[in-house]
Design a protein around this motif. Structure first.
Motif, mmCIF file in Angstrom:
data_model
loop_
_atom_site.group_PDB
_atom_site.id
_atom_site.type_symbol
_atom_site.label_atom_id
_atom_site.label_comp_id
_atom_site.label_asym_id
_atom_site.label_seq_id
_atom_site.Cartn_x
_atom_site.Cartn_y
_atom_site.Cartn_z
ATOM 1 N N CYS A 132 0.934 -1.215 -0.130
ATOM 2 C CA CYS A 132 0.025 0.053 0.069
ATOM 3 C C CYS A 132 0.908 1.290 -0.050
ATOM 4 C CB CYS A 132 -0.972 0.038 1.344
ATOM 5 S SG CYS A 132 -1.982 1.416 1.252
ATOM 6 N N CYS A 160 -6.474 -1.893 -0.297
ATOM 7 C CA CYS A 160 -5.663 -2.076 0.934
ATOM 8 C C CYS A 160 -6.775 -2.640 2.049
ATOM 9 C CB CYS A 160 -5.225 -0.777 1.500
ATOM 10 S SG CYS A 160 -4.048 -1.340 3.115
ATOM 11 N N GLY A 195 -5.013 -2.312 7.795
ATOM 12 C CA GLY A 195 -4.660 -1.613 6.639
ATOM 13 C C GLY A 195 -5.412 -0.421 6.772
ATOM 14 N N LEU A 251 -3.425 -1.756 -4.011
ATOM 15 C CA LEU A 251 -2.086 -2.348 -3.537
ATOM 16 C C LEU A 251 -1.424 -2.533 -4.888
ATOM 17 C CD1 LEU A 251 -3.092 -5.393 -1.173
ATOM 18 C CD2 LEU A 251 -2.278 -3.040 -0.606
#
Length: 890
Positions: free
Chosen positions: A343, A416, A423, A429
């Motif tokens: 991320c 994410c 997250g 991502l």
């Protein structure tokens, strides 16, 4: 990205969960009982003359003697104290409360010196520890005079309560440790004094009148006192002919902290043999390297489709990762070697395996394991009623599947992780890499080409010089195989284990070992210590070496140890010296039930080579099949192929020291519970001490077993039927003679073994002797030990049984990765083990890695400590470099 650090040690099978209550106990001190008057007259030790501080030293002796009284410590506030009875090992005191010292007469006639010295030794045996500690106090005082600052260390552990009073007699001030060459190690010198010639003992560095001088080196001498205490198995004539220093088994402080005294490698390998080993290693690892390349190629194609470009146009940004860092998946704790998802906002990192599961809609997240065992008190542990305020733990509420959904986006990308999973749930991502672009794929091409070159250019040489000799050697060696029966499976051809003698484990025997190793069979090599110099592995020898040569902070941490109480299944704190006394003498609770304690990984394996270098060298030199097992230079050991600077997993050596008795108690046995290691391992039994039960103890044990059976029936736990193995006899009534009893299961029987354990889990007890309420994984939980009765039922219901055999002193047991195993100590045992990764078992390491990642978040076995994919990549790279150097020396 997580900062790298040394891997945590493998959790003991009986270790306490974080939420369990700490267990402590009152222990009875193993000291002479004082008479009613309460007064003790201390012996005066004769201190060497010409010292300015004689009076101060005598006062120190009195102070140390007073400190040897142990303070009682409490169990948990809600439990009855546990205690033990110990045999007094000193003389009886007169009723007046005074101890009368024997008069010490040393005859001037040289013919009577030996007899008088032996009498003096007998009298001073109980004071040897005081003399040793006094010596350390002097060394500490000398260091302080030089301006050295001693810092007190502390030992604390969350959830564990100190349950042993600190013994100040076991807290000597250390001296610094350093390697010393042969010429400077405690050299014995002649000293003139009072008209008589005294020699300095090489062991204790004290000037003695009665010493044995070596006629071989004509330099070293050993006093009779040290010979009796530290070399009890050697005769005076043997020392005179060849002293321990000349035999290279001297256990004085200087020698124990020296390196290079012995050669750890057993034989030299010529270049052609090296090349053949490297070719075998590359060809074994290449299929797994190709799998990694294929997985990365698919990921690049997926990312190219998401971005709407061709894979050739893809540019993958690199993540900065230092050599001292390890990168793990935030979701499954699997090690990340190269390509992964990250991320850009919160640095949440996801492995390719989890990413594919999310895209395919089969992702599931398990919440943290919150289950723990309730301490129901001392009486309950010993078969009585639980405490009034204790109650069973509800298992249905402890660990459940998370309701959080995590799905892929329509274009195949993945956002994410949700916030409750760590997250930010904001950004997509991104695909990132750690290694240089295309490095792994180029390595695959290079390895494939190198094998092709080897096969063509070296085919003739290999055929003429190696192939015919190899076949002849293999056939000859295998005809001489030593097989021992270890199982009685119907219709099976693997009931026998390969058990060669250590003298046979040379080059020719490697083919026989490999044949059995490829089949996933354990191997037992006998008498591996017989070929060595004979260094003492007595725990007290190792403890003395640690006490004299550690910095004060490390010293304070190792002078008290956290041992595992096998009955309660949790940690207790105990003085190191007292633990080792129980190792040889035994310990009991107040009801005479044997108290089984064990240490795992002591001293810590990451310090083993630094703290005990001589023992480390001795262990490595004892290893059979060093091509596989050598933790420093094993040419077929993937664990040593990692480049310098890259963080390495903790592969050992590790020391395991535990009490044990031959009789199977059924509850509180000294065992390593059923588990499965991620890598291969070899375990050597280096020392044993037999503790025999008294008739009174035997009677008490019989009564206690009846209480245990009644408690089992009351709680619905089906009691075990006691068979011949429980009274110290093995199958068919044979008497146990070894130090440990091993059970190793075949890989193909794992599914049936797991089914049996799930079906019968309520028949087992774990921490605080509570019944097992929950099973996450029957093997990786390390909650079960199959008694002889359970093994009988397992064969009756599922038709499977383990290889069962005794490990005797000097036996090296090879355990293949993926084979569940358990161990019960028949005597007090000191074992040393080291892990290794063989090319034959890479597939099992990968399988276990996938299995571990599906365990609950905080499960003890979940973390990928081995990082097998990293080993494969770097292993191929290093092997290719080495083989190229042999093929093209220029």
């Amino acid at each position: 990205m997580q900062p790298g650090k040394q891997d945590d040690k493998k959790d003991d099978d009986c270790s306490l969960l974080a939420s369990a209550e700490p267990l402590s106990r009152k222990r009875c001190a193993n000291r002479k009982t004082l008479p009613s008057g309460g007064k003790r007259i201390f012996k005066k030790l004769r201190i060497a003359s010409n010292r300015d501080n004689d009076l101060e030293d005598e006062m120190l002796i009195d102070e140390l003697e007073e400190d040897k009284k142990d303070d009682d410590c409490s169990l948990l506030a809600s439990t009855k104290p546990l205690s033990r009875k110990r045999r007094a090992n000193g003389e009886n005191l007169p009723s007046g409360g005074k101890r009368i010292s024997k008069k010490r007469h040393v005859a001037s006639n040289s013919d009577n010196n030996l007899e008088d010295e032996m009498l003096l030794i007998d009298e001073l045996e109980e004071d040897m520890e005081l003399r040793f500690l006094l010596k350390l106090r002097r060394q500490s005082r000398s260091r302080r005079n030089r301006g050295c600052k001693v810092i007190e260390g502390s030992t604390e552990e969350t959830g564990v309560e100190n349950c042993e009073a600190r013994d100040t007699t076991a807290s000597p001030s250390p001296t610094s440790s350093s390697s010393v060459d042969d010429n400077s190690i405690c050299a014995a010198t002649d000293v003139k004094g009072n008209g008589e010639d005294d020699l300095k003992c090489h062991q204790c560095m004290e000037e003695r009148k009665n010493v044995i001088s070596c006629t071989n080196c004509k330099k070293k001498s050993y006093c009779m006192q040290c010979v009796k205490q530290w070399y009890p198995h050697m005769k005076g004539s043997e020392i005179e002919a060849l002293c321990p220093f000349c035999r290279k088994n001297c256990n004085c402080n200087g020698c124990l902290h020296s390196t290079g005294i012995i050669q750890t490698s057993k034989r030299e390998i010529d270049n052609h043999e090296k090349a053949e080993h490297l070719r075998y290693l590359i060809s074994s690892m290449l299929p797994f390297l190709k799998q990694i390349c294929e997985e990365q190629s698919r990921e690049i194609e997926i990312e190219a489709n998401i971005q709407g470009i061709s894979s050739s146009e893809m540019e993958i940004p690199q993540t900065l990762c230092n050599n001292d860092e390890r990168v793990f998946c935030n979701q499954c704790a699997t090690s990340i070697v190269d390509l992964h998802r990250s991320c850009p906002e919160c640095s949440y990192e996801l492995c390719l395996g989890c990413f594919h599961e999310i895209r395919e809609g089969c992702f599931s997240d398990c919440s943290e394991l919150k289950f723990y065992f309730m301490n129901r008190g001392y009486e309950y542990i010993h078969g009585g009623d639980p405490l009034p305020d204790s109650f069973p733990v509800k298992t249905s509420e402890n660990c459940s599947e998370s309701l959080t959904k995590w799905n892929a986006n329509d274009d195949g990308s993945v956002t994410c992780a949700p916030k409750d999973m760590g997250g930010c749930n904001n950004c997509k991502l991104e695909l990132k890499r750690i290694l240089p672009c295309g490095w792994i794929s180029n390595l695959e091409v290079k390895a494939t080409e190198l094998l092709r070159v080897w096969a063509t250019e070296h085919k003739t040489l290999e055929t003429e010089n190696t192939a015919s000799r190899t076949l002849e050697t293999e056939n000859t060696a295998c005809r001489k195989e030593i097989l021992k029966k270890a199982a009685s499976r119907d219709g099976s051809d693997d009931n026998y284990l390969y058990c060669p003698d250590s003298i046979a484990t040379v080059k020719e025997d490697l083919f026989c070992f490999r044949k059995h190793w490829l089949n996933g069979e354990p191997v037992v090599v006998q008498n591996v210590l017989a070929q060595l110099a004979g260094l003492s592995w007595e725990p007290m020898v190792m403890w003395r070496a640690l006490s004299e040569n550690m910095e004060s902070e490390t010293n304070s941490k190792l002078l008290e140890v956290k041992a595992i109480d096998c009955l309660a299944g949790c940690q207790v704190e105990i003085n190191t010296r007292q633990f080792f006394e129980g190792y040889t003498e035994g310990r009991t609770y107040d009801n005479l039930w044997p108290e089984m304690l064990k240490l795992k990984d002591w001293p810590p394996s990451d310090k083993f080579e630094d703290l005990l270098p001589r023992h480390c060298d001795e262990f490595i030199s004892s290893l059979p099949y060093q091509e596989y097992t050598d933790p420093r230079n094993g040419i077929l050991n993937l664990a040593v192929k990692l480049p310098v600077g890259v963080l390495k997993p903790d592969m050992g050596p590790k020391t395991y020291i535990a009490y044990g008795i031959a009789e199977e108690l059924g509850r509180g046995d000294s065992v390593t519970k059923l588990h499965c290691d991620m890598s291969d391992a070899v375990n050597i039994l280096t020392h044993t001490a037999e503790v025999k039960l008294t008739c009174e103890q035997q009677s008490s044990i019989s009564k206690m077993k009846k209480l245990h059976e009644a408690q089992d029936e009351k709680e619905g736990v089906k009691p075990c039927r006691w068979c011949s193995e429980t009274d110290g006899h093995g199958p068919n009534g044979a008497t146990f003679t070894g130090g440990a009893l091993w059970d190793i299961f075949r890989r193909e029987d794992v599914s049936k073994l797991e089914a049996y354990l799930r079906n019968h889990s309520r028949e087992f007890r774990h921490t605080y002797c509570s019944p097992v309420e929950r099973v996450d994984h029957p093997i990786h939980d390390q909650s079960f030990y199959l008694t002889s009765e359970h093994k009988r039922k397992l064969k009756e219901e599922f038709g499977i049984e383990p290889w069962t055999f005794e490990q005797k002193l000097g036996d090296a047991v090879f355990i293949p990765a993926g084979c569940p195993h358990q161990v019960r100590n028949l005597k007090s045992c000191t074992k040393v083990a080291v892990d290794f990764v063989s090319p034959e078992n890479i597939h099992e390491c990968l399988r276990l890695t996938k299995e571990f990642r599906r365990l609950p978040r905080n499960h003890r076995a979940r973390e990928d400590k081995l990082e097998i994919k990293k080993m494969i990549i770097y292993g191929v790279d290093q092997a290719v470099k080495d083989l190229e150097a042999l093929i093209n020396p220029s």
